[in-house]
Design an enzyme around this catalytic site. Structure first.
Site, short mmCIF file in Angstrom:
data_model
loop_
_atom_site.label_atom_id
_atom_site.label_comp_id
_atom_site.label_asym_id
_atom_site.label_seq_id
_atom_site.Cartn_x
_atom_site.Cartn_y
_atom_site.Cartn_z
N GLY A 200 0.85 -1.18 0.00
CA GLY A 200 0.00 0.00 0.00
C GLY A 200 0.88 1.23 0.00
O GLY A 200 2.11 1.14 0.11
N ALA B 1 -0.41 3.75 4.71
CA ALA B 1 -1.63 2.96 4.52
C ALA B 1 -1.91 2.02 5.69
O ALA B 1 -3.03 1.51 5.83
CB ALA B 1 -1.55 2.16 3.22
N THR C 70 2.54 -1.91 8.15
CA THR C 70 3.30 -2.50 9.25
C THR C 70 2.39 -2.88 10.41
O THR C 70 2.58 -3.94 11.04
CB THR C 70 4.40 -1.52 9.72
OG1 THR C 70 5.22 -1.18 8.60
CG2 THR C 70 5.25 -2.13 10.81
N GLU D 141 10.08 -3.96 6.77
CA GLU D 141 11.04 -3.11 6.08
C GLU D 141 11.81 -2.26 7.09
O GLU D 141 11.21 -1.64 7.97
CB GLU D 141 10.33 -2.19 5.09
CG GLU D 141 11.25 -1.25 4.39
CD GLU D 141 10.79 -0.91 3.00
OE1 GLU D 141 11.63 -0.93 2.10
OE2 GLU D 141 9.60 -0.64 2.84
N TYR E 110 13.97 13.51 1.04
CA TYR E 110 12.82 14.40 1.15
C TYR E 110 13.22 15.86 1.09
O TYR E 110 12.43 16.73 0.69
CB TYR E 110 12.04 14.11 2.44
CG TYR E 110 11.19 12.86 2.34
CD1 TYR E 110 10.16 12.76 1.42
CD2 TYR E 110 11.44 11.75 3.15
CE1 TYR E 110 9.38 11.62 1.32
CE2 TYR E 110 10.67 10.60 3.06
CZ TYR E 110 9.65 10.55 2.13
OH TYR E 110 8.89 9.41 2.02
N ASP F 73 5.73 -6.86 5.27
CA ASP F 73 5.02 -5.59 5.05
C ASP F 73 5.50 -4.87 3.79
O ASP F 73 5.31 -3.68 3.64
CB ASP F 73 5.12 -4.67 6.28
CG ASP F 73 6.49 -4.07 6.48
OD1 ASP F 73 7.47 -4.56 5.87
OD2 ASP F 73 6.62 -3.09 7.26
#
Length: 210
Positions: free
Chosen positions: A10, A14, A17, A34, A46, A85
């Site tokens: 997702g 979302a 996890t 992850e 970012y 995940d």
């Protein structure tokens, strides 16, 4: 359990996890999460996507490959089910959004070499939530470097995921996670648990939460 290798995917925020942790507990499953916090390029990306996208994606791919490769070589007698995940193909999907064409072509060659050595999951759970819900979740979990992710970026990631799933006809439980609260609402988790008790044809199978 019909499925020995369950992967949850997702968009950012979302709830992947959270759901992976809960499913692993319910199913007594081996859990693969992850390790995004170990990526030193993430905060820098970012701040300056153009400069740091390529090392960011290479680092993620190397870490994911190591985790998934370990899965191939180790079998758990008392935990035959594995929950992850992330899907390894996530590497390619994010790279497609983040990298310019020349870098992406190089990245894809490396990805293809790694991907063919790994196990594909038996079933994919895809959590689909509107960008407004994703932004709420991102704000709530309060990771500093995520707080200024633009809506447009989340839209692009969402579109890339859904196109990939449809084009490749992957066996997917496509869950409307608009109001998802897996940790706080037992009925939401039950929808997923009940769905996993059945086998499915390839393609998308849609579920809503009460």
């Amino acid at each position: 359990m019909k499925h020995n290798f369950i992967t949850i995917e997702g968009n950012i925020g979302a709830g992947k996890t959270t759901l992976a942790n809960l499913l692993s507990q319910k199913l007594n499953a081996r859990l693969i999460l992850e390790e995004f916090a170990d990526n030193p390029f993430l905060p820098k990306f970012y701040e300056n996507p153009a400069q740091y996208a390529f090392p960011l994606e290479l680092f993620f791919m190397a870490e994911r490959y190591k985790q998934q490769k370990d899965l191939v070589h180790t079998k758990e007698l008392f935990q035959p089910v594995t929950v992850s995940d992330y899907l390894f193909t996530k590497c390619l999907l994010f790279a497609k959004v983040n990298l310019p064409q020349e870098e992406f072509r190089l990245y894809q060659k490396l990805f293809d070499i790694m991907h063919q050595q790994l196990v594909f999951p038996d079933i994919l759970i895809y959590l689909h939530a509107p960008v407004s819900k994703l932004q709420q979740n991102i704000k709530k979990r309060n990771r500093q470097f995520e707080q200024s992710i633009p809506d447009e970026y989340l839209f692009n990631i969402q579109e890339t995921y859904t196109n990939y799933i449809k084009q490749h006809n992957i066996k997917t439980l496509f869950i409307d996670a608009s109001n998802a609260d897996f940790s706080g609402n037992e009925a939401h988790l039950k929808v997923v648990m009940d769905a996993l008790e059945h086998d499915y044809e390839n393609g998308q199978h849609y579920f809503t939460l009460p």
